[in-house]
Write a protein that holds these residues in place. Structure first.
Motif, PDB file in Angstrom:
ATOM      1  N   PHE A  96      25.927  32.797  37.155  1.00  0.00           N
ATOM      2  CA  PHE A  96      26.920  32.989  36.098  1.00  0.00           C
ATOM      3  C   PHE A  96      26.439  32.518  34.731  1.00  0.00           C
ATOM      4  CE2 PHE A  96      29.327  32.158  40.092  1.00  0.00           C
ATOM      5  CZ  PHE A  96      29.839  33.439  40.262  1.00  0.00           C
ATOM      6  N   LEU A 126      32.753  35.096  45.454  1.00  0.00           N
ATOM      7  CA  LEU A 126      32.274  34.290  44.323  1.00  0.00           C
ATOM      8  C   LEU A 126      32.330  32.793  44.634  1.00  0.00           C
ATOM      9  CD1 LEU A 126      33.745  36.274  41.286  1.00  0.00           C
ATOM     10  CD2 LEU A 126      31.726  36.739  42.672  1.00  0.00           C
ATOM     11  N   SER A 151      32.664  30.584  34.172  1.00  0.00           N
ATOM     12  CA  SER A 151      31.953  31.823  33.858  1.00  0.00           C
ATOM     13  C   SER A 151      32.662  32.585  32.754  1.00  0.00           C
ATOM     14  CB  SER A 151      31.863  32.705  35.104  1.00  0.00           C
ATOM     15  OG  SER A 151      31.457  34.017  34.762  1.00  0.00           O
ATOM     16  N   CYS A 154      33.545  36.163  34.844  1.00  0.00           N
ATOM     17  CA  CYS A 154      34.457  36.195  35.996  1.00  0.00           C
ATOM     18  C   CYS A 154      35.500  35.087  35.972  1.00  0.00           C
ATOM     19  CB  CYS A 154      33.687  36.079  37.297  1.00  0.00           C
ATOM     20  SG  CYS A 154      32.381  37.284  37.497  1.00  0.00           S
ATOM     21  N   PHE A 298      37.090  41.730  39.208  1.00  0.00           N
ATOM     22  CA  PHE A 298      35.951  40.895  39.594  1.00  0.00           C
ATOM     23  C   PHE A 298      36.332  39.439  39.329  1.00  0.00           C
ATOM     24  CE2 PHE A 298      34.321  45.075  39.123  1.00  0.00           C
ATOM     25  CZ  PHE A 298      33.253  45.174  40.003  1.00  0.00           C
ATOM     26  N   ILE A 299      37.056  38.875  40.277  1.00  0.00           N
ATOM     27  CA  ILE A 299      37.556  37.509  40.165  1.00  0.00           C
ATOM     28  C   ILE A 299      37.319  36.812  41.503  1.00  0.00           C
ATOM     29  CG2 ILE A 299      39.298  37.955  38.391  1.00  0.00           C
ATOM     30  CD1 ILE A 299      41.365  38.264  40.602  1.00  0.00           C
ATOM     31  N   HIS A 306      39.590  29.533  39.359  1.00  0.00           N
ATOM     32  CA  HIS A 306      39.518  30.588  38.354  1.00  0.00           C
ATOM     33  C   HIS A 306      40.291  30.173  37.109  1.00  0.00           C
ATOM     34  CE1 HIS A 306      41.023  34.392  36.481  1.00  0.00           C
ATOM     35  NE2 HIS A 306      39.741  34.696  36.603  1.00  0.00           N
ATOM     36  N   HIS A 345      26.045  40.463  35.858  1.00  0.00           N
ATOM     37  CA  HIS A 345      26.301  41.873  36.159  1.00  0.00           C
ATOM     38  C   HIS A 345      25.307  42.418  37.177  1.00  0.00           C
ATOM     39  CE1 HIS A 345      29.544  42.348  33.259  1.00  0.00           C
ATOM     40  NE2 HIS A 345      28.860  41.531  32.485  1.00  0.00           N
ATOM     41  N   LEU A 348      26.832  41.190  40.353  1.00  0.00           N
ATOM     42  CA  LEU A 348      28.053  41.898  40.738  1.00  0.00           C
ATOM     43  C   LEU A 348      27.824  43.385  40.990  1.00  0.00           C
ATOM     44  CD1 LEU A 348      30.526  40.348  38.133  1.00  0.00           C
ATOM     45  CD2 LEU A 348      30.355  39.756  40.556  1.00  0.00           C
ATOM     46  N   ARG A 357      36.475  42.977  29.792  1.00  0.00           N
ATOM     47  CA  ARG A 357      36.908  41.588  29.960  1.00  0.00           C
ATOM     48  C   ARG A 357      38.172  41.320  29.151  1.00  0.00           C
ATOM     49  NH1 ARG A 357      33.142  36.975  27.555  1.00  0.00           N
ATOM     50  NH2 ARG A 357      34.219  37.612  25.654  1.00  0.00           N
TER      51      ARG A 357
END
Length: 381
Positions: A96, A126, A151, A154, A298-299, A306, A345, A348, A357
């Protein structure tokens, strides 16, 4: 404008920040610490007062030092380029990391024959794999572990305390890039060697002031910049005293003044309250985006790990197309692309176009998030 790009910089700022910076040059527009007259002394006092407030918000005890830099990128370079590297030293980093860390590491790898190792993370949930990480540490001991606190793509909150314990067990030092989340996301700095922060993001201050909270035992860095410090001018070498050893040149006292009142504002409002407000809005945003079949989020699987950044792709659209539609048709600001973090990226599988984002801040409202739902309904039919 509805502003959903707070991970780039929080906007707007508290009114007190605007007022103080507008007032600054009229009343304090002199070079702080470069004279014995009253205004220069007041400027120097403001710098030290702000330094104390930074230490306070991070609960940094007397074994810590606050060093000011113009940006988080420069703070990261101060640390990474200031360490005494040896051939074959091993550096671990997370997938990240921002280019401020990555590009510096790649250059150091080239210059010093360092070994770069990526921390194992599950690319679906993640989650950090700490069991595998310890096995890696046991096999190749870390000289340094570089870890993004939150991050910028994410919103993953790294398990800093757990990684710190492992690194300490195998003799490694810790650099945490706290540009995202500093002052809001709780962290124990007692065992962190270097914690980088910036004023213009989650501290709600201006551009131009950032820095690093350093363990005093770790302040044996080679200076990144050489020059005047306002004292000991007759000496050929930089002073050995910290923090001035690492703060050559005239201080950006206007930005420091803005940060000073931003920290007052954050203390008054409450960093916990700001965190909870942003967390509540983020969960609401996730619920709204998850309603659309054409949006993939994308979490992290565990939303307790988070914070305030939600990245997504839109079926049938490239990220920059979504950003353009939201901007030009609905006056909504988001960030589309790679976010200066290409490794994320790659990890991911979202290269080369990246993601859209959405990042929330203290001044966003539930009504703004609700409005986004209506906007998405209108063009995702």
């Amino acid at each position: 404008m509805i502003y959903f790009d707070n991970a780039a910089t929080t906007y707007p700022k508290p009114e007190a920040v605007y007022n103080k910076m507008d007032q600054f040059y009229r009343e304090f527009g002199v070079n702080a610490g470069r004279g014995a007259y009253e205004r220069a002394k007041k400027g120097a006092k403001l710098i030290e007062d702000t330094r104390s407030k930074v230490a306070s918000i991070f609960k940094a005890g007397g074994d810590k030092e606050v060093i000011f830099t113009p940006s988080a990128t420069i703070a990261i370079n101060l640390i990474l380029q200031g360490l005494d590297w040896k051939d074959g030293d091993v550096i671990y980093y997370s997938p990240f990391e921002h280019n401020a860390v990555l590009r510096t590491l790649y250059k150091l790898e080239e210059n010093y024959n360092l070994v770069l190792k990526e921390i194992p993370v599950n690319n679906l949930t993640l989650e950090f794999n700490l069991v595998d990480l310890e096995q890696m540490f046991a096999s190749e001991k870390p000289r340094l572990v570089a870890l993004s606190h939150v991050s910028n793509v994410c919103g993953v909150i790294a398990p800093v305390e757990e990684v710190v314990k492992l690194a300490r067990k195998y003799g490694g030092s810790i650099l945490v890039d706290g540009a995202q989340g500093a002052g809001l996301v709780p962290i124990d700095l007692s065992e962190v060697d270097y914690y980088v922060w910036t004023g213009h993001k989650t501290l709600y201050g201006p551009f131009g002031i950032a820095g690093v909270v350093v363990d005093k035992k770790a302040t044996n860095l080679t200076p990144l910049i050489y020059g005047g410090t306002g004292s000991a001018s007759e000496e050929r070498e930089m002073p050995i005293e910290t923090p001035i050893r690492y703060e050559a040149g005239s201080s950006n006292i206007q930005a420091i003044a803005g940060l000073n009142v931003a920290l007052d504002w954050l203390e008054e409002v409450g960093s916990k309250e700001v965190f909870e407000h942003e967390k509540k809005l983020t969960l609401k945003l996730i619920d709204i985006l998850a309603e659309f079949m054409d949006i993939n989020l994308f979490i992290p699987k565990d939303l307790d790990t988070h914070f305030n950044v939600v990245a997504a792709n839109f079926s049938g659209y490239k990220p920059h197309e979504v950003g353009k539609i939201l901007d030009e048709k609905f006056d909504i600001a988001v960030r589309a692309g790679l976010h200066c973090s290409p490794r994320v990226h790659e990890f991911l599988g979202t290269m080369p176009n990246g993601l859209v984002r959405f990042s929330l801040g203290c001044f966003n409202t539930e009504e703004e998030v609700d409005k986004l739902k209506g906007v998405l309904d209108s063009f995702l039919i």
